[in-house]
Write a protein that holds these residues in place. Structure first.
Motif, short mmCIF file in Angstrom:
data_model
loop_
_atom_site.label_atom_id
_atom_site.label_comp_id
_atom_site.label_asym_id
_atom_site.label_seq_id
_atom_site.Cartn_x
_atom_site.Cartn_y
_atom_site.Cartn_z
N LEU A 100 0.83 -1.20 0.00
CA LEU A 100 0.00 0.00 0.00
C LEU A 100 0.87 1.25 0.00
O LEU A 100 0.59 2.24 -0.70
CB LEU A 100 -0.92 0.00 1.23
N PHE A 101 1.96 1.21 0.77
CA PHE A 101 2.90 2.34 0.80
C PHE A 101 3.54 2.53 -0.57
O PHE A 101 3.69 3.65 -1.06
CB PHE A 101 3.96 2.08 1.86
N ASN A 102 3.92 1.42 -1.21
CA ASN A 102 4.51 1.49 -2.55
C ASN A 102 3.54 2.11 -3.54
O ASN A 102 3.91 2.95 -4.37
CB ASN A 102 4.90 0.09 -3.02
N ALA A 103 2.28 1.70 -3.48
CA ALA A 103 1.28 2.23 -4.38
C ALA A 103 1.09 3.73 -4.17
O ALA A 103 0.94 4.50 -5.13
CB ALA A 103 -0.05 1.50 -4.18
N ALA A 104 1.12 4.16 -2.92
CA ALA A 104 0.98 5.58 -2.61
C ALA A 104 2.14 6.37 -3.19
O ALA A 104 1.97 7.48 -3.74
CB ALA A 104 0.89 5.79 -1.10
N MET A 105 3.34 5.82 -3.11
CA MET A 105 4.51 6.50 -3.68
C MET A 105 4.42 6.58 -5.20
O MET A 105 4.78 7.58 -5.81
CB MET A 105 5.79 5.79 -3.26
N ILE A 106 3.94 5.49 -5.82
CA ILE A 106 3.77 5.50 -7.28
C ILE A 106 2.83 6.63 -7.69
O ILE A 106 3.12 7.40 -8.61
CB ILE A 106 3.21 4.14 -7.76
N LEU A 107 1.70 6.75 -7.00
CA LEU A 107 0.72 7.78 -7.34
C LEU A 107 1.27 9.18 -7.10
O LEU A 107 1.04 10.10 -7.90
CB LEU A 107 -0.55 7.56 -6.52
N ALA A 108 2.02 9.35 -6.01
CA ALA A 108 2.59 10.67 -5.70
C ALA A 108 3.61 11.10 -6.75
O ALA A 108 3.60 12.25 -7.25
CB ALA A 108 3.24 10.64 -4.32
N VAL A 109 4.49 10.19 -7.13
CA VAL A 109 5.52 10.51 -8.13
C VAL A 109 4.87 10.78 -9.49
O VAL A 109 5.27 11.71 -10.20
CB VAL A 109 6.55 9.37 -8.23
N CYS A 110 3.88 9.97 -9.85
CA CYS A 110 3.20 10.19 -11.12
C CYS A 110 2.52 11.55 -11.15
O CYS A 110 2.53 12.24 -12.19
CB CYS A 110 2.17 9.09 -11.35
N GLY A 111 1.94 11.96 -10.03
CA GLY A 111 1.33 13.29 -9.96
C GLY A 111 2.34 14.39 -10.18
O GLY A 111 2.09 15.35 -10.93
N TYR A 112 3.51 14.26 -9.55
CA TYR A 112 4.58 15.26 -9.72
C TYR A 112 5.05 15.32 -11.17
O TYR A 112 5.20 16.40 -11.75
CB TYR A 112 5.75 14.93 -8.81
N LEU A 114 3.46 14.42 -13.87
CA LEU A 114 2.42 14.96 -14.74
C LEU A 114 2.40 16.50 -14.71
O LEU A 114 2.28 17.16 -15.74
CB LEU A 114 1.05 14.42 -14.31
N ILE A 115 2.52 17.06 -13.51
CA ILE A 115 2.52 18.52 -13.38
C ILE A 115 3.71 19.13 -14.11
O ILE A 115 3.58 20.09 -14.89
CB ILE A 115 2.55 18.93 -11.89
N GLU A 116 4.90 18.57 -13.90
CA GLU A 116 6.11 19.08 -14.54
C GLU A 116 6.05 18.90 -16.06
O GLU A 116 6.46 19.78 -16.83
CB GLU A 116 7.34 18.37 -13.99
N ALA A 117 5.53 17.75 -16.50
CA ALA A 117 5.47 17.47 -17.94
C ALA A 117 4.50 18.41 -18.66
O ALA A 117 4.77 18.86 -19.77
CB ALA A 117 5.06 16.02 -18.16
N VAL A 118 3.37 18.70 -18.05
CA VAL A 118 2.39 19.62 -18.66
C VAL A 118 3.01 21.01 -18.80
O VAL A 118 2.85 21.68 -19.84
CB VAL A 118 1.11 19.69 -17.81
N GLN A 119 3.72 21.46 -17.79
CA GLN A 119 4.39 22.76 -17.87
C GLN A 119 5.44 22.77 -18.97
O GLN A 119 5.55 23.74 -19.74
CB GLN A 119 5.02 23.11 -16.52
N ARG A 120 6.22 21.70 -19.08
CA ARG A 120 7.24 21.61 -20.12
C ARG A 120 6.62 21.49 -21.51
O ARG A 120 7.18 21.97 -22.50
CB ARG A 120 8.14 20.42 -19.85
N LEU A 121 5.45 20.85 -21.59
CA LEU A 121 4.77 20.70 -22.88
C LEU A 121 4.33 22.05 -23.42
O LEU A 121 4.31 22.27 -24.64
CB LEU A 121 3.55 19.78 -22.71
N ILE A 198 4.08 12.08 -19.80
CA ILE A 198 2.67 12.12 -19.42
C ILE A 198 2.00 10.76 -19.65
O ILE A 198 1.31 10.24 -18.77
CB ILE A 198 1.93 13.21 -20.21
N VAL A 199 2.21 10.19 -20.83
CA VAL A 199 1.57 8.92 -21.18
C VAL A 199 2.01 7.81 -20.22
O VAL A 199 1.18 7.07 -19.67
CB VAL A 199 1.90 8.53 -22.63
N VAL A 200 3.31 7.69 -20.03
CA VAL A 200 3.82 6.62 -19.17
C VAL A 200 3.36 6.81 -17.73
O VAL A 200 3.01 5.85 -17.04
CB VAL A 200 5.36 6.56 -19.25
N SER A 201 3.34 8.04 -17.26
CA SER A 201 2.91 8.30 -15.88
C SER A 201 1.45 7.91 -15.66
O SER A 201 1.10 7.38 -14.61
CB SER A 201 3.11 9.78 -15.54
N LEU A 202 0.62 8.16 -16.66
CA LEU A 202 -0.79 7.79 -16.53
C LEU A 202 -0.95 6.27 -16.46
O LEU A 202 -1.75 5.75 -15.67
CB LEU A 202 -1.60 8.35 -17.71
#
Length: 331
Positions: A100-112, A114-121, A198-202
């Motif tokens: 469960l902790f691993n899954a939470a980290m995956i979601l947190a990193v993916c969120g970060y 995504l935000i950075e990638a959208v700005q760079r896009l 973005i694609v891979v993070s989703l």
């Protein structure tokens, strides 16, 4: 035997609640940690040098791998500890908490990411394609090697969580390398770097969400996926000597160990010895048909079959008792 003979309370003590594969898993997880620390350092340096958000995102994923595998390693060691008066079921849930902790980290990193990638896009920056290609392929090779080392044929959710991190990062690295090749050949198309991120993070976020749901189901003691209470009840009633089953509960101690408790109504007026034979047969059917290794059965007899003038409450007839208290989920 009375209608509620608590002297017939019986357990299955053929298992030890330990993880025999623990030492081997520890060694594999340790190797994976060393490999991932090396690739994190490499990709951070390469990401800064090339200006690639994809490489930095990949390095972030690998960093979560290191943390996740450390947590998984701790969970494996805890799962090997013997049961005691305080932890009567042992430490199997430690692996589920780690997942469960691993899954939470995956979601947190993916969120970060995504935000950075959208700005760079919105504002693509020039990227050194050669550095991206070299570092990304190196990351893919290291993660693939670590995934092969960590791979476990069992269904242990803790090991699956660690493997998910490694496989997802290997795929991320391949995608980043592909984008680097396109950017190098075209001498442009720098928007590909954040687009790939973005694609891979989703995709990874979806896998992390599924892992979180699976771990949460176990912690909430839901009926194990794929085990239907109706089918389990039918198998128990099919055992000669069993009249009905009620107060049925099925849950998971971990992703590999299922447990069950139930009241079993026996036919006629069985002796203690014959009741024990029936109980052993029921447990064998549960173990072989449903992989339920821990079964606690409360044996009862139907008083209306053995007591003259019995006036049992109609709500407690065997027809009603045959209905399970819980419903299985088929997913």
């Amino acid at each position: 035997m009375s209608a509620h003979d608590h002297g017939s309370h019986t357990h299955n003590h053929t298992h030890t609640h330990t993880t025999p594969a623990g030492p081997g898993r520890e060694r594999r997880l340790t190797i994976a940690i060393v490999l991932n620390v090396a690739i994190v350092i490499t990709q951070v340096v390469a990401g800064i040098a090339s200006g690639s958000i994809g490489l930095l995102a990949d390095a972030a994923h690998n960093l979560t791998d290191v943390l996740a595998i450390i947590v998984a390693l701790i969970a494996v060691r805890l799962a090997q500890r013997p049961i005691n008066a305080v932890r009567s079921y042992g430490y199997h849930r430690a692996g589920v908490i780690a997942a469960l902790f691993n899954a939470a980290m995956i979601l947190a990193v993916c969120g970060y990411v995504l935000i950075e990638a959208v700005q760079r896009l919105r504002d693509p920056q020039p990227i050194d394609g050669v550095v991206v290609i070299a570092a990304a392929f190196a990351g893919a090779a290291v993660n693939a090697t670590a995934a092969a080392v960590v791979y476990d044929r069992s269904s242990d959710i803790n090991m699956r969580g660690a493997l998910l991190h490694l496989v997802s990062d290997a795929l991320t690295s391949v995608a980043v390398a592909a984008s680097g090749i396109v950017m190098f050949v075209s001498n442009g198309w720098y928007w590909l770097d954040p687009a790939i991120a973005i694609v891979v993070s989703l995709l990874i976020a979806w896998q992390g969400w599924r892992l979180a749901l699976r771990a949460t189901d176990i912690l909430l003691e839901s009926t194990p996926v794929g085990l239907g209470a109706d089918a389990v009840t039918a198998a128990m009633i099919a055992v000669p000597g069993v009249e009905a089953v009620h107060d049925l509960h099925i849950w998971s101690l971990s992703s590999e160990l299922n447990a069950l408790s139930a009241h079993v109504v026996l036919t006629g007026n069985p002796t203690l010895e014959s009741a024990q034979v029936v109980a052993a047969t029921v447990k064998s059917a549960l173990r072989e048909g449903f992989h339920i290794d821990h079964a606690t059965l409360e044996l009862e007899s139907n008083p209306c079959e053995v007591e003259p003038g019995c006036h049992a409450d109609p709500a407690l007839t065997t027809r009603t008792l045959a209905r399970p208290a819980t419903k299985g989920r088929h997913t």
